[in-house]
Design an enzyme around this catalytic site. Structure first.
Site, mmCIF file in Angstrom:
data_model
loop_
_atom_site.group_PDB
_atom_site.id
_atom_site.type_symbol
_atom_site.label_atom_id
_atom_site.label_comp_id
_atom_site.label_asym_id
_atom_site.label_seq_id
_atom_site.Cartn_x
_atom_site.Cartn_y
_atom_site.Cartn_z
ATOM 1 C CB SER A 19 -0.885 0.023 1.252
ATOM 2 O OG SER A 19 -1.545 1.264 1.397
ATOM 3 C CE1 TYR A 33 -3.657 -3.061 5.328
ATOM 4 C CE2 TYR A 33 -3.022 -0.803 4.798
ATOM 5 C CZ TYR A 33 -3.421 -2.063 4.393
ATOM 6 O OH TYR A 33 -3.573 -2.334 3.049
#
Length: 248
Positions: free
Chosen positions: A147, A171
């Site tokens: 990401s 995350y």
């Protein structure tokens, strides 16, 4: 079910929905015999049957990246049926944090451990188990779905679009660790035909982000598919989005 027609064999973890399912679809549409992996056998079989009904070469396989026995069983099944693996897309990932807790120091240690268990340790253990099969392929590809939120450079730059997005630190950090694993594995395999890359799917409208996002799921799967089908002249050890190199 051995592959005798020269088709490549791919495995996509977290393949029962969202970007993973669309990655399976697009790889299969490209003629790749694709193993749709999911933790739940019924969901994996149901998703695979729907794609098979579209005439696509898709096969369900059970694989829970947080379960060593499940990983081992999947590796043995692939070896028995196919004898090799041409493409591994490490797509499975989770967000195990309470987004209402906006300060990084408020996130629970349990959330950090759960997140890293899937997003980092699960990827490493799955890749290690399948590496012998990848080495049996003529020129395998490993795609780690990361990401832009992994980018330390982007998080540190006040003009970056993600500068103020620090509400899911476990995350974000797990994807940074995934990028580091990508660089290290690519270096280990630098003298082989295997290429290893990390990809940013984009800000995609999926269940993981409650339908928020800027691009659709087919576009979100495109970078994974492009890197899975990367040619011999393609780079290894990169972090990319739709052909663009992203900052670490």
């Amino acid at each position: 079910m051995s592959i005798s027609n020269g088709s490549k064999v791919a495995l996509v973890t977290g393949g029962t929905r969202g970007i993973g399912l669309e990655t399976v679809r697009q790889l299969a549409q490209a003629g790749v015999h694709t193993l749709l992996a999911g933790r739940d056998r019924a969901k994996a079989v149901d998703a695979a049957l729907k794609l098979q009904a579209e005439g696509l070469p898709v096969e369900a396989i059970v694989l829970d990246v947080t379960d060593a026995a499940s990983i081992d069983a999947a590796a043995k099944e692939i070896e028995r049926k196919h004898g090799r693996l041409d493409i591994l897309v490490n797509n499975a990932g989770i967000i195990a944090e309470d987004r209402s807790l906006t300060k990084p120091s408020q996130q629970s240690l349990a959330a950090w451990r759960e997140t890293f268990d899937t997003n980092v340790f699960g990827v490493i253990e799955t890749t290690k188990a399948l590496l012998p099969l990848l080495q049996q392929a003529p020129a395998a590809r490993v795609v780690n779905v990361s990401s832009l939120l992994a980018s330390l450079a982007a998080h540190s730059e006040p003009t970056s679009p993600i500068y103020d997005f620090k509400i899911i630190p476990a995350y974000n950090a797990s994807k940074s660790a995934l990028n580091s694993w990508t660089v290290h594995l690519a270096y280990e395999l630098r003298d082989t035909p295997i290429k290893v890359n990390a990809v940013h799917p984009g800000y995609v409208k999926t269940d993981m982000n409650a339908g928020e996002g800027e691009i659709d799921i087919p576009t979100g799967a495109k970078t994974s598919v492009d890197m899975a089908l990367l040619g011999a002249d393609g780079a290894s050890g990169g972090f990319v989005y739709l052909g663009e190199t992203l900052p670490w």
